[in-house]
Motif scaffolding. Structure first.
Motif, PDB file in Angstrom:
ATOM      1  N   ALA A   1       0.853  -1.189   0.000  1.00 43.07           N
ATOM      2  CA  ALA A   1       0.000   0.000   0.000  1.00 43.07           C
ATOM      3  C   ALA A   1       0.884   1.234   0.000  1.00 43.07           C
ATOM      4  CB  ALA A   1      -0.907   0.003   1.225  1.00 43.07           C
TER       5      ALA A   1
ATOM      6  N   TYR B   1       0.646   5.349   0.756  1.00 47.02           N
ATOM      7  CA  TYR B   1      -0.181   6.398   1.323  1.00 47.02           C
ATOM      8  C   TYR B   1       0.514   7.739   1.147  1.00 47.02           C
ATOM      9  CZ  TYR B   1      -2.507   2.498   3.553  1.00 47.02           C
ATOM     10  OH  TYR B   1      -3.171   1.330   3.779  1.00 47.02           O
TER      11      TYR B   1
ATOM     12  N   SER C   1      -4.437   5.833  -1.589  1.00 48.53           N
ATOM     13  CA  SER C   1      -4.053   4.489  -1.176  1.00 48.53           C
ATOM     14  C   SER C   1      -4.132   3.569  -2.391  1.00 48.53           C
ATOM     15  CB  SER C   1      -4.992   3.985  -0.082  1.00 48.53           C
ATOM     16  OG  SER C   1      -4.726   2.625   0.187  1.00 48.53           O
TER      17      SER C   1
END
Length: 126
Positions: free
Chosen positions: A32, A34, A41
Motif C-alpha cells: 500500500a 499512502y 491508497s
C-alpha cells in the motif's frame, strides 16, 4: 528461580497462538502507498499471472459522483501502455513471468488531462 520465570514466559508465549497458526490462502504480494496530502491508497497483489489493483483516491470519482472530479486510470507495464480502467479496482491479466515495473496515472475521464496522481511499483510474476 530463573527456570520458573523462563517456563512461565514460554507458557505465555505458547498460549497466545491458541493452537491455531494463521496462514495465507494465496501466495500474494500486498503493498500500500499512502500520501498524506491526497490520502491516496494504492493496494496491489499478484496471483499467478494476474495483477489485482485497488485505488482509494478521495479527490476523484470513478463511479459518476457529481461531487468529485471524474477520473480514469491509465496503466503502463514496463513502459508499455497496458490499458485504461474506469473503476477503482481492476485486474491486469496475462502478465509474463518476471519482474515488472507498473505505473498508474490518474487522468480526467473526458479530457485525459493529467490530475497529478501517479504511482509506480514493482511486481514479480512467478
Amino acid at each position: 528461580m530463573r527456570i520458573a520465570a523462563g517456563l512461565i514466559a514460554v507458557c505465555i508465549l505458547l498460549s497466545g497462538c491458541g493452537g491455531q497458526i494463521p496462514r495465507k490462502e494465496w501466495n500474494e504480494v500486498d503493498a500500500a502507498t499512502y500520501t498524506k496530502g491526497n490520502q491516496v491508497s494504492i493496494r496491489h497483489f499478484v496471483k499467478e499471472d494476474d495483477l489485482f489493483v485497488e485505488c482509494i483516491i478521495p479527490s476523484v470519482s470513478f463511479s459518476g459522483s457529481k461531487h468529485a472530479r471524474q477520473a480514469k486510470i491509465k496503466v503502463y507495464v514496463d513502459g508499455a501502455y497496458e490499458g485504461e480502467y474506469n473503476t477503482a479496482a481492476f485486474v491486469v491479466k496475462g502478465l509474463e513471468k518476471g519482474v515488472h515495473t507498473v505505473k498508474l496515472e490518474v487522468v480526467d475521464k473526458t479530457t485525459d488531462a493529467d490530475l497529478g496522481i501517479r504511482r509506480q511499483f514493482y511486481i514479480t510474476v512467478t
